[in-house]
Design an enzyme around this catalytic site. Structure first.
Site, PDB file in Angstrom:
ATOM      1  CE  LYS A 132      -3.986   1.855   2.637  1.00 15.69           C
ATOM      2  NZ  LYS A 132      -4.830   1.632   3.844  1.00 15.69           N
ATOM      3  CB  SER A 141      -8.109   3.538   3.084  1.00 17.71           C
ATOM      4  OG  SER A 141      -7.221   2.906   3.997  1.00 17.71           O
ATOM      5  CB  SER A 174      -8.257   0.741   5.992  1.00 17.80           C
ATOM      6  OG  SER A 174      -8.972   1.953   6.011  1.00 17.80           O
TER       7      SER A 174
END
Lengths: 96, 470, 476
Positions: free
Chosen positions: C59, C134, C158
């Site tokens: 990420k 997210s 997330s």
């Protein structure tokens, strides 16, 4: 409970975020709506309940006073939008 | 006419004597080229995290104990949020609701009587970076100092005069030094003082509006600034005016305090517990290990008890390294008074202090050896001074210098008797005068003998032989 | 069948990496899961280790030295970190191949992937839908078979919520289990790095590799890392959150999925008990105070002085305000404002402090629940993936998508989301298991049991062609 426009502007100043007039109105409306749904929290009886800052880690890790390599200055300054004489350059500030 | 009194509270920031910063492994050394002692943590790079320096905590615990503070086994770092270019993260890590140390006390001596000053708290925090003024109206930021560990010692508003404030600061500096926690250097800013000063009519319990005096970098200036401020506020109130709550600084050139730029906005620091730093729980092992080193007052008392004058005791405790040096010399067998005199007269002339460190021209053990050679009669006091000078330059042991240069005293009675006889026969008229009663001529004869022996004759033997023969 | 982790030879690894690079080139145009692909770095020889041959995506709020780390924000559009995050160091040391950085909601603030400054990511199961957030890019990349596994970060769900939306497994470990050093902070007391993979065992293997004490994170637990490999569930007591299942507003297909999962566990020898978390009803309020408060302070460092984009303005104050006005997107500004407000003078006790007290009540609820069960089962999200654009104008409806993931976040507990079926139109459904602190393996074992029974749940059907086989021992 709602937040006034003046209060919204004050918060924006504290947070150092420029908001134009339209953004300020939108922000005021959205913040007020969010604060509104948090009313449940204000109504709870929480007297005598301790706060939890960290749920699982109860004591702070420490380090020994052993020097570690600093960044090469070139790398420290590499990402700065503006540098001068090996310093990070910003518009003039007054002494505190 | 209304009488006014001042109420003074002091906030002292002392840099903790560590090798590395409060929350990262960068060096705390002073004076490095800009932005060379920086890393992702102290530059506030994305993703970097603070980890507290164990040594910094220990030193602040030590100072807390020296000041009889209540020690909190659990304290909490908090964030003080504001934007400023010298603040890498947009917040300063400090302690707010739960400091490391609570209430304590420091006793100072003023005009011969003790005065106890309350300590409100001692907390840990990190220093900010340094803003330098660049050419072309820009400010340049150097983060070498950012994150250097500080302890902030906050006093109760117990002080009433500038002289008390100065005495408190000097005493606090001494405590810092003898705890090995801070080097007490005001010029380099490792010991900094802010003063809160207000005025009220004598007898009034409520405090007046306070003014904060900032950035004062000497004890004398602290005293002058407070004196000026007391006078300024008193005159203002006496004339029916009002004191404005503000921050002022001291101009030594003008000997007055000057208002600093008005605040753009009311500060709202939004303190909250730092979520990167769970509660600081002092390890049992640390609590057991951290003790307060012997403080200056105790050392002075000990020195006086062992025969030193209070003046000598004061000089020899003006820096912890001087006291350690003196103790080492005495521990090696030297007479306390002799050692004290010799160190004051000879050693300290060549000593250099640098913060908490001091460099001496000759190790304490060597001075002890030298004084032992005086005590056992190998050399006399005068020769000792010469030998010490040579020890300073050559770094050699005293015995070697004495041996090599044949500086040992002559104690052989036969050899000295020969010189004595020679001196007496060379000075018949003085001998006659002596025998007529001018006994103070003995010194003359001693001098002649010493001269003839290049000072090496044992003065005691010389005296004895002269008396026998005269 | 390869029964061990890793590969036999380095050239096998390179070939495998090339296949993933080809897949990214072919499919990521429509998915927008990756922000940067490091083809050159990925093809360089990796160190030998238990993750040898594993192709992992990271990420883009996790720092990688010498590579961009943008956090999905214009503020850091060109930011290159001078150091590797702890987890990145661990991946490299374990022999993993790092293929690139994945898209995300800006600074990990969002539940749909639509808050990225670099465009929304799409759900591989339905390109018209959001992948969740997210960790949108990580979940989509794993679901579309653009990598073997990925790292995400989970503050309020997330990792778990996008895993649920994309039909993959996502683990959020106990707070303190994985070092946050190098994870760009959103809300420090909640942030944890987690793993995503197409099967439970792979997600667990990756978690084992990145877990453990790190002296550079003062919140890192100094506990030995267990082997997170799943075990049997015979005798395991599964607490079912009956209240959550009966809650109004749940998609009935989600509820049916959880009931299916519960039955599967029973069939494997686990027992079911009813549990409740009464204070969890206030989790949304507590979370949306605590996280913004911490974020308002954590994001203060983005001032355009030491790194990042700077807007030029007349004076210092205007430079700050313009830099942050242009650098941050609307959701980030909203949360910074909310947090600044809640911490400001006069409101601290009413908001932040009360939220932290509520956290204590939620912790106590879990403690009581765990007195009668070993793992708690409930939905990950109230509904399957929603459509792109559906909630962008309504921040509050977006916040409610996190309702089931927030309690475990507030209590710092380990949780896993794993698929438990599909809707008729092919949207993944997911179950969430929450375990006591540092008992990740219990949640992992329960998830593996429903995977055995109801799975396998593999790559999104649209991307099934030419997928390299899994390297995880025992994976389907």
């Amino acid at each position: 409970m709602t937040i006034s426009l003046e209060e919204t502007q004050h918060i924006a100043t504290l947070a150092r975020i420029a908001l134009d007039d339209d953004e300020l109105v939108t922000m005021q409306r959205e913040l007020s709506a969010i604060i509104e749904i948090m009313a449940d929290l204000r109504e709870l009886d929480l007297d005598g309940v301790p706060a939890t800052l960290h749920a699982t880690i109860t004591s702070c890790g420490l380090r020994e006073d052993q020097p570690r390599a600093s960044l090469p200055r070139r790398e420290a300054l590499a990402g700065a939008p503006r540098t001068r004489d090996f310093g990070f350059a910003v518009p003039k500030v007054m002494d505190k | 006419m209304t009488e006014y009194e001042a109420v003074i509270g002091l906030e002292v920031h002392g840099q903790l004597n560590t090798r590395t910063k409060m929350f990262c492994g960068c060096s705390t050394a002073f004076g490095a080229p800009p932005n060379t002692h920086v890393c992702p943590v102290c530059l506030g790079m994305p993703g970097a995290l603070p980890v507290p320096n164990r040594r910094a905590i220990e030193l602040a615990v030590r100072v807390g104990r020296a000041l009889d503070c209540e020690l909190f086994a659990t304290s909490q770092f908090a964030r003080k949020n504001y934007f400023y270019p010298d603040l890498a993260k947009g917040y300063q890590i400090s302690q707010f609701e739960l400091p490391l140390n609570g209430k304590g006390e420091l006793t100072v001596e003023l005009d011969g009587s003790p005065l106890a000053i309350g300590i409100t708290r001692i907390h840990l925090e990190e220093d900010a970076a340094k803003n330098m003024h660049g050419v072309g109206g820009e400010t340049l930021v150097d983060f070498n100092r950012a994150g250097v560990p500080l302890m902030e010692v906050v006093s109760e508003p117990d002080l009433r005069t500038a002289a008390q404030a100065e005495a408190y600061l000097k005493k606090l500096r001494e405590v810092f030094l003898f705890c090995g926690a801070n080097d007490g250097n005001l010029e380099e800013g490792s010991f900094r003082c802010d003063a809160n000063v207000s005025i009220r009519p004598v007898g009034q319990a409520r405090f007046g509006t306070r003014v904060e005096l900032k950035n004062i970098n000497s004890f004398r200036f602290v005293r002058l600034a407070i004196e000026f401020e007391i006078a300024r506020q008193t005159a203002l109130i006496a004339a029916g005016g009002e004191v404005v709550q503000e921050t002022r600084t001291y101009s030594d050139a003008r000997n007055e305090t000057i208002s600093m730029r008005g605040k753009e906005e009311a500060h709202d620091y939004r303190y909250f517990p730092d979520p990167d730093l769970p509660p600081l729980v002092l390890p049992e092992e640390m609590l057991a290990r951290v003790t307060v080193p012997e403080q200056a007052d105790a050392i002075r008392a000990r020195f006086v008890a062992s025969g030193l004058s209070s003046g000598a005791a004061m000089v020899l405790t003006s820096h912890p390294a001087f006291a350690r040096y003196t103790d080492t010399v005495i521990a090696a067998g030297a007479n306390a008074k002799t050692a004290a005199n010799f160190i004051q007269a000879e050693v300290l002339r060549h000593a250099r202090t640098d913060g908490l460190e001091a460099t001496f021209p000759v190790p304490a053990e060597r001075v002890a050896e030298l004084l032992a050679l005086v005590a056992d009669g190998t050399i006399n006091g005068k020769i000792a001074k010469d030998v010490f000078s040579q020890m300073v330059t050559s770094r050699r042991p005293p015995a070697a210098i004495i041996e090599e240069q044949g500086l040992a005293q002559v104690t052989d009675r036969g050899a000295i008797a020969q010189v004595v006889d020679q001196v007496l026969s060379d000075n018949p008229s003085q001998v006659a005068k002596y025998r007529e009663g001018k006994t103070n001529l003995l010194g003359f004869f001693v001098g002649q003998v010493m001269k003839a022996t290049q000072g090496q004759a044992n003065p005691k033997v010389v005296n004895e032989l002269l008396r026998e023969r005269l | 069948m390869n029964r061990r982790n890793g590969l036999q030879t380095p050239s096998e690894g390179t070939a495998r990496t090339r296949r993933y690079l080809d897949r990214i080139a072919r499919h990521d145009g429509e998915l927008n899961a990756f922000l940067h692909v490091d083809g050159e770095g990925a093809l360089a020889p990796a160190a030998p280790g238990p993750l040898s041959g594993w192709v992992v995506a990271v990420k883009d709020n996790i720092c990688t030295r010498g590579q961009k780390t943008t956090c999905g924000s214009n503020m850091l559009a060109n930011f290159v970190s001078p150091y590797d995050a702890h987890v990145v160091t661990r991946l490299r040391a374990n022999g993993a191949t790092l293929i690139g950085k994945t898209n995300l909601d800006e600074f990990a603030m969002g539940s749909s992937g639509e808050n990225s400054a670099f465009g929304a990511t799409r759900n591989p199961h339905d390109l018209a839908r959001v992948p969740g957030g997210s960790s949108s890019g990580s979940a989509a990349a794993v679901a579309a078979g653009l990598c073997d596994a990925a790292l995400g970060s989970d503050t309020g769900g997330s990792v778990r919520q996008p895993a649920a939306f994309c039909g993959v497994t996502g683990i959020k470990p106990t707070h303190g289990r994985v070092s946050r050093y190098g994870l760009v902070a959103f809300a420090s007391s909640l942030d944890q790095i987690g793993t995503l993979a197409r099967d439970v065992r792979s997600a667990a293997t990756l978690l084992t590799a990145i877990s453990g004490h790190d002296p550079r994170d003062a919140t890192s637990a100094s506990r030995a890392v267990d082997d997170f490999a799943p075990q049997g569930v015979r005798g395991l007591r599964i607490g079912v959150l009956k209240g959550d299942l009966e809650r109004e507003g749940n998609d009935e297909r989600v509820v049916a999925g959880i009931q299916r999962a519960a039955k599967a566990l029973e069939a494997e020898g686990a027992t079911l008990v009813d549990v409740a978390l009464p204070s969890a009803a206030h989790a949304v309020s507590a979370y949306y105070l605590i996280a913004p408060c911490e974020a308002s302070s954590n994001l203060a460092r983005f001032d355009g002085i030491r790194y990042g984009a700077r807007a030029s303005a007349a004076d210092l104050r205007a430079t700050y305000e313009e830099t942050r006005a242009r650098g941050f997107g609307p959701e980030v500004k909203r949360r910074i404002m909310l947090g600044t407000y809640a911490l400001s003078s006069g409101y601290y006790d009413a908001y932040y402090l009360r939220a932290q007290k509520l956290r204590t009540l939620i912790r106590r609820d879990y403690e009581s629940a765990f007195a009668s069960c070993d793992v708690i089962l409930g939905p990950t999200a109230p509904a399957p993936a929603f459509s792109l654009g559906e909630r962008t104008d309504d921040p509050l409806s977006m916040y409610l998508a996190d309702i089931y993931t927030l309690p475990a976040s507030l209590a710092g507990l380990p949780a896993i989301s794993t698929p438990c079926g599909f809707t008729e139109d092919g949207l993944p459904l997911a179950a969430q298991f929450v375990a006591p602190a540092f008992e990740e393996r219990l949640a992992i074992s329960a998830a593996a049991a429903i995977e055995r029974s109801l799975g396998p749940f593999d790559v999104a059907p649209r991307y099934a062609d030419g997928l390299p086989r899994s390297l995880s021992a025992g994976a389907a």
